[in-house]
Each structure stands twice: as structure tokens, then as C-alpha cells.
Design a protein around this motif. Structure first.
Motif, PDB file in Angstrom:
ATOM      1  N   TRP A  11     -56.814 -13.586  46.578  1.00  0.00           N
ATOM      2  CA  TRP A  11     -55.468 -13.167  46.208  1.00  0.00           C
ATOM      3  C   TRP A  11     -54.885 -14.113  45.157  1.00  0.00           C
ATOM      4  CZ3 TRP A  11     -50.764 -15.845  47.549  1.00  0.00           C
ATOM      5  CH2 TRP A  11     -50.996 -17.090  48.163  1.00  0.00           C
ATOM      6  N   CYS A  36     -49.678 -11.439  42.064  1.00  0.00           N
ATOM      7  CA  CYS A  36     -50.213 -10.094  42.315  1.00  0.00           C
ATOM      8  C   CYS A  36     -49.371  -9.403  43.399  1.00  0.00           C
ATOM      9  CB  CYS A  36     -51.683 -10.253  42.728  1.00  0.00           C
ATOM     10  SG  CYS A  36     -52.374  -8.933  43.695  1.00  0.00           S
ATOM     11  N   CYS A  70     -51.073  -8.192  46.621  1.00  0.00           N
ATOM     12  CA  CYS A  70     -51.532  -9.321  47.440  1.00  0.00           C
ATOM     13  C   CYS A  70     -50.375  -9.848  48.289  1.00  0.00           C
ATOM     14  CB  CYS A  70     -52.033 -10.475  46.574  1.00  0.00           C
ATOM     15  SG  CYS A  70     -53.307 -10.051  45.385  1.00  0.00           S
ATOM     16  N   SER A  78     -56.882 -17.385  43.884  1.00  0.00           N
ATOM     17  CA  SER A  78     -57.731 -17.396  42.692  1.00  0.00           C
ATOM     18  C   SER A  78     -56.947 -17.850  41.467  1.00  0.00           C
ATOM     19  CB  SER A  78     -58.274 -15.978  42.462  1.00  0.00           C
ATOM     20  OG  SER A  78     -59.092 -15.944  41.330  1.00  0.00           O
ATOM     21  N   THR A 116     -64.398 -17.129  42.991  1.00  0.00           N
ATOM     22  CA  THR A 116     -64.044 -15.743  42.639  1.00  0.00           C
ATOM     23  C   THR A 116     -65.203 -15.081  41.899  1.00  0.00           C
ATOM     24  OG1 THR A 116     -61.745 -16.465  42.404  1.00  0.00           O
ATOM     25  CG2 THR A 116     -62.315 -14.335  41.452  1.00  0.00           C
ATOM     26  N   LEU A 158     -57.692  -7.836  42.422  1.00  0.00           N
ATOM     27  CA  LEU A 158     -56.958  -8.568  43.452  1.00  0.00           C
ATOM     28  C   LEU A 158     -55.928  -7.646  44.094  1.00  0.00           C
ATOM     29  CD1 LEU A 158     -56.318 -12.011  41.697  1.00  0.00           C
ATOM     30  CD2 LEU A 158     -58.017 -11.500  43.460  1.00  0.00           C
ATOM     31  N   PRO A 159     -55.770  -7.671  45.428  1.00  0.00           N
ATOM     32  CA  PRO A 159     -56.613  -8.432  46.336  1.00  0.00           C
ATOM     33  C   PRO A 159     -57.970  -7.769  46.533  1.00  0.00           C
ATOM     34  CG  PRO A 159     -55.090  -7.058  47.587  1.00  0.00           C
ATOM     35  CD  PRO A 159     -54.755  -6.858  46.132  1.00  0.00           C
ATOM     36  N   ALA A 179     -56.752 -10.193  37.221  1.00  0.00           N
ATOM     37  CA  ALA A 179     -58.020 -10.309  37.941  1.00  0.00           C
ATOM     38  C   ALA A 179     -59.198 -10.239  36.980  1.00  0.00           C
ATOM     39  CB  ALA A 179     -58.126  -9.201  38.979  1.00  0.00           C
TER      40      ALA A 179
END
Lengths: 170, 240
Positions: free
Chosen positions: A62, A66, A69, A95, A124, A132-133, B180
Motif C-alpha cells: 500500500w 493511494c 489503500c 511502498s 514491491t 496498489l493496493p 504504482a
């Protein structure tokens, strides 16, 4: 009015796309050995996945920026309380952030399961986390059995059913 | 002048200047589709083809296009998903024919202007496919948090779409740090370099994907969204 509707649609789509690539639900995996996971926890000590052999482990990647998350975090805390006294642990892996950013967030959301820091994203990348997540469930034999990309309500429904089934395995 | 009058005047000025600088243009594509785009005219020698992501166009993008035209960069603003009545999903843009994209690129190239193409997220796919088929068209390409995965599986890995040769293309990948995709952006850059594209990476600190349109934007993201035109000018020039 049209622009507000447009903005709303954008927002919904953004929430969906931060979860990316695996729309909803758990993905059952062929049991596989997990990549290494040994990281410094927020509390300072090194936590290693191998320390939890024999337990069912929820590994959750997470970040504080985010929104999905952040949204699922309270349900993980409730899950932890629900599973109190059983062979179950949660490891949150933050992360690509610094300790201060995580600490700031945890002033707002009270959780007491270990948060590990992955500031250089080495873990990660080893776990091949692209959204994410993303969470993984590791069984008592130490094999990764399920993954989920995107948030879920961890203390109800499918999540609890899967964790219960893993706990019942010998 | 009271505050209301000032706001009204500003809005009228904005509407008036937009009307002067912007026009709807229709173009027939080889697929048989006819699409419309917004052309923000300018007197300079720079032409920016701005493609919206699969999520459509945001207010900040139209505003930035207008500002760029006022600053001498002509902008053709495309929302292909909307123009072709496609659902707002990444895979929708994958279905756009390379020949359709090439028609748009040819049209832009025929103006003789210095060409730059901006494509966020999955819009990278039709843009790169189009350019791969037209090595005679030189363009600088700005890819904002590009998504050209063909497959992504947690714990397993990802594959990228292949585009053919992009030797005539300069690519700048713009990657918001808070994404991400950031841990994987070097892999994307490497995949682009393998096509022959001259590729560079710029990390956008403290920003998230779609920062210019997010409803939960931070103050910093809101401010950066307002500065999109200024940033675009710098990215087009290749300056920090």
C-alpha cells in the motif's frame, strides 16, 4: 451540470484505475513460494516473512497517497481484532515512501499490525506488484495461495471465508 | 467594479477568447469514421496533438490547450474514446486502427509545423502504433504515465505491447512519482528504447496519475494542474 457529471465520472474511473488490472475478487494461485520479504518495520526492527512460519499471513502492499489503500486499512484492523488469538498475522508493506509520511498517516488511522517500509521498492518489485493496493495470502506451509489487486472489505465476505479456509488447513 | 462584475467580465473574456481561438474540425478516417476535434489556432510554428486518455478530457486540459494557443502553440485536442463512442476503458483505445491515427498524423505533418504529440495513459498505444507505421513523420512524443502493458500479473510479471520501429521518434516519459507504475517505469523506458525511440524519463515529484483532474487532488496537484500549459511548453522544448 455536464462538467460536474464529467468530473464525477472521472473520479469514479480514477478510483477504479488505481486498482487497475484485476477487477475485483481474489485470484487463486498455484501454491508458490513467496519472494523474500525482510524489511525494517516502522517500529525499527527487521521483520522477515519466515518469522511467521505456520501462520496464515496477509501481506498488503500500500501507500499513503493511494485512496483505495487508505479506505481498506480500517477493515484490516477489524480483521486483525476478529482473528485475535488465532494463527493469523497481517504485514502491511508501505511502498516507495519515507517513514515520516507513513507516521503522519498513522496519526489519522489507528492500526496496530506491523507496517514494513519498502522505500526503494525492492520488495514491491520482487513481489511484482503493479497496482496498489495489492495483497497476498500466504498459507501455513508458507506458500502464496491468493492475490488481490484492489481494495476489499477484509473483515467480511470472501476475504474472511478464504482466510478461514486457510486457517483450517493443517 | 464589484466582484461579481469582475468575475462576469473575466468569464465573458474567456468565452470570447476561446471562441476566437477554438474551432471544431471534422476529419474522415480510413475506417469510415468521421471524428471531430477541437483546434486551438495559433500563429507560431509549433503544433501539439493532444490526445485524451481513455478517461476522456478534463476541464484542465481544455484550459491548458487554450493557454498554449495564446502562447503561440497550436493545439489539436482529441478525445478519441468519446469521438468514436467507445467505452472509457483502456482496451477501447487499443482498438483504434493505426491507419486512422496515421491520417491524423499526416494531416498534422502536412501543416509543416514542428510536431509534438501528447498522450496520457493508454492513449500511448494508438499514438505509438500510428507513428510506427509512418517513419517519415518526425515527432516529439510526450507520454504521461503511459500504459502499454499487454499483460500484468501480480507475483508473475508484465509484458509490453510491441509497436515496430519508432526510430524517428523522440519520447519523453512523464511519470508521476506517486504511482504504482513508478517502480516499473524504467522497464517501460527500456521497452521503448528497444523500438529505436530516443527515450528519456522525467519524474514528476509529489504528483499522482491524472493529477490535473482528480477530485481528491492535493493543493499541490491542483496548482500543478493549473500550470499544465507552462509544463507542457517545457516538456515540448525538453527543458526541466
Amino acid at each position: 451540470m455536464t462538467m460536474r457529471l464529467h468530473t464525477l465520472i472521472f473520479s469514479v474511473l480514477f478510483l477504479m484505475t488505481t486498482q487497475s488490472f484485476a477487477a475485483g475478487g481474489f485470484r487463486q494461485l498455484d501454491p508458490v513460494a513467496p519472494p523474500d520479504l525482510a524489511l525494517k518495520a516502522l517500529t525499527g526492527e527487521i521483520r522477515n516473512l519466515n518469522d511467521y512460519k505456520g501462520k496464515v499471513i496477509l501481506v498488503n502492499f500500500w501507500a499513503t497517497w493511494c485512496p483505495p489503500c487508505r479506505r481498506e486499512m480500517p477493515s484490516m484492523q477489524r480483521l486483525k481484532e476478529k482473528m485475535s488469538g488465532r494463527s493469523f498475522v497481517i504485514l502491511g508493506v508501505d511502498s516507495a515512501e519515507q517513514r515520516e509520511e507513513v507516521e503522519e498517516f498513522l496519526k489519522l488511522v489507528k492500526i496496530d499490525f506491523p507496517i514494513l517500509l519498502d522505500p526503494d521498492t525492492a520488495a514491491t518489485r520482487r513481489w511484482k506488484v503493479f497496482a496498489l493496493p495489492t495483497s497476498f495470502l500466504v498459507d501455513r506451509k508458507g506458500k502464496v495461495r491468493y492475490s488481490i489487486s484492489g481494495p476489499t472489505e477484509w473483515d467480511e465476505g470472501e476475504a474472511v471465508q478464504i482466510i478461514e479456509s486457510l486457517l483450517q488447513e493443517k | 467594479m464589484n466582484r461579481l462584475a469582475r468575475i462576469t467580465n473575466s468569464l465573458l473574456l474567456l468565452v470570447f477568447s476561446s471562441a476566437l481561438l477554438a474551432e471544431e474540425v471534422e476529419v474522415s478516417l480510413p475506417s469510415g469514421n468521421v471524428i471531430a476535434y477541437t483546434r486551438y489556432t495559433a500563429a507560431g510554428n509549433d503544433l501539439l496533438l493532444w490526445f485524451a486518455s481513455e478517461r476522456g478530457l478534463g476541464k484542465a486540459e481544455s484550459r491548458a490547450a487554450l493557454e498554449l494557443s495564446e502562447r503561440g502553440v497550436e493545439v489539436w485536442l482529441f478525445d478519441l474514446a468519446s469521438a468514436l463512442f467507445l467505452p472509457q476503458t483502456p482496451s477501447s483505445l487499443d482498438g483504434i486502427q493505426a491507419s486512422d491515427m496515421q491520417r491524423l498524423l499526416e494531416r498534422a505533418s502536412a501543416t509543416g509545423a514542428r510536431l509534438c504529440v501528447y498522450a496520457p495513459s493508454r492513449a500511448a498505444v494508438p499514438v505509438l502504433r500510428g507513428l510506427a507505421g509512418r517513419p517519415d513523420i518526425n515527432a516529439r512524443v510526450l507520454l504521461m504515465h503511459p500504459n502499454f502493458y499487454s499483460r500484468v500479473d501480480a507475483l508473475d510479471g508484465a509484458d509490453y505491447l510491441s509497436f515496430g520501429s519508432l526510430k524517428s521518434v523522440d519520447v519523453l516519459v512523464l511519470q508521476p512519482r506517486r504511482s504504482a507504475a513508478t517502480p516499473w517505469v524504467e522497464n517501460q523506458v527500456e521497452a521503448l528504447r528497444k523500438t529505436g525511440a530516443n527515450t528519456a524519463l522525467k519524474m514528476l515529484e509529489r504528483l499522482r496519475e491524472g493529477f490535473w483532474v482528480r477530485e481528491d487532488a492535493t493543493d499541490y496537484e491542483i496548482n500543478e494542474g493549473r500550470n499544465l500549459a507552462e509544463h507542457m511548453l517545457n516538456w515540448m522544448k525538453g527543458t526541466p
